[in-house]
Design an enzyme around this catalytic site. Structure first.
Site, mmCIF file in Angstrom:
data_model
loop_
_atom_site.group_PDB
_atom_site.id
_atom_site.type_symbol
_atom_site.label_atom_id
_atom_site.label_comp_id
_atom_site.label_asym_id
_atom_site.label_seq_id
_atom_site.Cartn_x
_atom_site.Cartn_y
_atom_site.Cartn_z
ATOM 1 N N LYS A 172 -12.700 14.729 3.508
ATOM 2 C CA LYS A 172 -13.797 15.558 4.025
ATOM 3 C C LYS A 172 -13.986 15.367 5.514
ATOM 4 O O LYS A 172 -14.910 15.896 6.121
ATOM 5 C CB LYS A 172 -15.109 15.196 3.313
ATOM 6 C CG LYS A 172 -15.064 15.351 1.812
ATOM 7 C CD LYS A 172 -16.432 14.972 1.244
ATOM 8 C CE LYS A 172 -16.387 14.875 -0.265
ATOM 9 N NZ LYS A 172 -17.599 14.234 -0.783
ATOM 10 N N ARG B 283 -4.843 -0.944 3.702
ATOM 11 C CA ARG B 283 -3.512 -0.493 4.147
ATOM 12 C C ARG B 283 -3.653 0.918 4.688
ATOM 13 O O ARG B 283 -4.222 1.785 4.032
ATOM 14 C CB ARG B 283 -2.510 -0.506 2.986
ATOM 15 C CG ARG B 283 -1.187 0.157 3.369
ATOM 16 C CD ARG B 283 -0.112 -0.042 2.347
ATOM 17 N NE ARG B 283 0.385 -1.415 2.363
ATOM 18 C CZ ARG B 283 1.415 -1.831 1.633
ATOM 19 N NH1 ARG B 283 2.044 -0.995 0.838
ATOM 20 N NH2 ARG B 283 1.817 -3.091 1.692
ATOM 21 N N ARG C 138 3.215 -4.093 -5.101
ATOM 22 C CA ARG C 138 3.005 -5.533 -5.062
ATOM 23 C C ARG C 138 1.724 -5.947 -4.335
ATOM 24 O O ARG C 138 0.953 -6.770 -4.837
ATOM 25 C CB ARG C 138 4.197 -6.244 -4.380
ATOM 26 C CG ARG C 138 5.374 -6.457 -5.282
ATOM 27 C CD ARG C 138 6.656 -6.371 -4.489
ATOM 28 N NE ARG C 138 6.856 -4.992 -4.085
ATOM 29 C CZ ARG C 138 7.537 -4.106 -4.800
ATOM 30 N NH1 ARG C 138 8.148 -4.475 -5.880
ATOM 31 N NH2 ARG C 138 7.637 -2.846 -4.417
ATOM 32 N N THR C 139 1.520 -5.398 -3.138
ATOM 33 C CA THR C 139 0.397 -5.885 -2.335
ATOM 34 C C THR C 139 -0.932 -5.612 -3.046
ATOM 35 O O THR C 139 -1.775 -6.496 -3.183
ATOM 36 C CB THR C 139 0.425 -5.244 -0.936
ATOM 37 O OG1 THR C 139 1.716 -5.472 -0.372
ATOM 38 C CG2 THR C 139 -0.631 -5.846 -0.029
ATOM 39 N N HIS D 21 1.901 -6.956 8.756
ATOM 40 C CA HIS D 21 1.584 -7.134 7.330
ATOM 41 C C HIS D 21 1.479 -8.659 7.132
ATOM 42 O O HIS D 21 2.360 -9.284 6.558
ATOM 43 C CB HIS D 21 2.710 -6.525 6.499
ATOM 44 C CG HIS D 21 2.441 -6.414 5.031
ATOM 45 N ND1 HIS D 21 1.342 -6.980 4.420
ATOM 46 C CD2 HIS D 21 3.147 -5.795 4.045
ATOM 47 C CE1 HIS D 21 1.402 -6.694 3.116
ATOM 48 N NE2 HIS D 21 2.481 -5.989 2.865
HETATM 49 C C1 NCD Z 1 6.510 -3.759 2.513
HETATM 50 C C2 NCD Z 1 5.496 -2.964 3.293
HETATM 51 O O1 NCD Z 1 4.686 -2.225 2.731
HETATM 52 O O2 NCD Z 1 5.521 -3.127 4.506
HETATM 53 N N1 NCD Z 1 6.209 -3.830 1.147
HETATM 54 C C3 NCD Z 1 5.397 -4.825 0.691
HETATM 55 O O3 NCD Z 1 4.232 -4.879 0.988
HETATM 56 N N2 NCD Z 1 5.961 -5.775 -0.067
HETATM 57 C C4 NCD Z 1 7.902 -3.390 2.787
HETATM 58 C C5 NCD Z 1 8.353 -1.970 2.618
HETATM 59 O O4 NCD Z 1 7.576 -1.071 2.282
HETATM 60 O O5 NCD Z 1 9.541 -1.733 2.816
#
Ligand code: NCD
Length: 307
Positions: A84, A105, A54-55, A133
């Site tokens: 590397k 991320r 999703r993100t 997040h």
């Molecule tokens: C979440 C995350 O990555 O923190 N997912 C997301 O971005 N919607 C929640 C999760 O991974 O459980």
């Protein structure tokens, strides 16, 4: 509103700013799927060292819907120069030459701040390990605002992995800007909310309850915010096995909830919510997914349009 980077929801301690984001997101939703031009010529780099559906897709779709372009590495931990031995800092400084914004991320808490410290373009924290997040929390707030018609005076129960769940951490850094929110934290004992979040609430004079029994919160919760047990953050498989499937939202649980409650989940779900719940009008998690696109469009526009 002016932000250089989006690292933490601690940056969003003003209801007016949040309202502005929600209003732009609503406008994006109203415009529908038309190709907009506000970010034409701008490039977003998505740099994901951890899995995402999703993100990453929503940021990339958001950028493209605003007329911008996207460059991405499929799995940065495997395919970028970190294999590397390159440092995160050098990677960020390099991408600064190619992109106007970086969505990052990374498995280490604090990594987004490290990136922001060396970056000449905005860094958006898309998850820094068990840290935060923030854009997920903003889309979660937008979802509550839309589903409930506001955020004051709600009883919100957080369920599941409150120790490692970064979406919960980011929400708890911003929810106290609203009035009279009642907080309940339901988790197995090893996955309780870290003390620093509880101390923050106490310092603000906000009370909360911590429980292990989901049943106790069902009759009063206006919002049930369910989370996945974050398997990848456990020291070993055995510890995970002890707490997996601690809470399962199924039709039996639904019966005990308020008729107008809202069930949210940042997704992905594993077993926490039975698919039989999906058709209930209280199940908001796929609407929440869609809201993510519009909130990210709003955030990208606010960050980039005058740069
Ligand atoms: C979440 C995350 O990555 O923190 N997912 C997301 O971005 N919607 C929640 C999760 O991974 O459980």
């Amino acid at each position: 509103m002016h932000f250089e980077h989006i690292i933490s929801t601690k940056q969003f301690q003003d209801r007016k700013i949040l309202e502005e984001i929600f209003q732009i997101a609503e406008e994006m939703e109203r415009k529908g799927n038309v190709l907009q031009q506000s970010l034409r010529g701008k490039i977003l780099a998505s740099l994901f060292y951890e899995p995402s559906t999703r993100t990453r897709f929503s940021f990339e779709a958001a950028m493209q819907r605003l007329g911008g372009n996207v460059i991405a590495t499929e799995a940065a931990s495997q395919f970028s120069s970190v294999t590397k031995g390159e440092t995160l800092e050098d990677t960020i400084k390099t991408i600064n030459s190619y992109a106007d914004v970086i969505v990052l991320r990374h498995p280490t808490e604090g990594s987004s701040q490290r990136a922001a410290d060396v970056s000449s373009v905005p860094i958006i924290n898309a998850g820094d390990g068990p840290g935060e997040h923030p854009t997920q929390a903003l889309l979660d707030l937008y979802t509550i605002w839309k589903e409930k018609g506001g955020i004051n005076n709600l009883s919100i129960a957080f369920v599941g992995d409150l120790l490692y769940g970064r979406t919960v951490h980011s929400l708890l850094n911003v929810l106290p800007v609203y009035d009279n929110v009642k907080f309940s934290f339901v988790s197995p004992p090893p996955l309780r909310l870290p003390d620093k979040y509880k101390e923050q609430l106490t310092e603000k004079g906000i009370s909360f309850q911590e429980l292990t029994d989901l049943q106790e919160v069902l009759p009063e919760a206006d919002v049930l915010y369910v989370t996945r047990i974050q398997k990848e953050r456990f020291p070993n498989e055995e510890e995970y096995e002890k707490v997996k499937d601690s809470y399962i939202i199924d039709p039996g649980v639904l019966e005990k909830m308020k008729p107008h409650a809202t069930i949210m989940h940042p997704l992905p779900r594993v077993n926490e919510i039975s698919p039989a719940v999906d058709t209930d009008k209280r199940a908001a998690y796929f609407r929440q997914v869609k809201n993510g696109l519009y909130v990210r469009m709003a955030l990208l526009e606010l960050l980039l349009k005058d740069r």
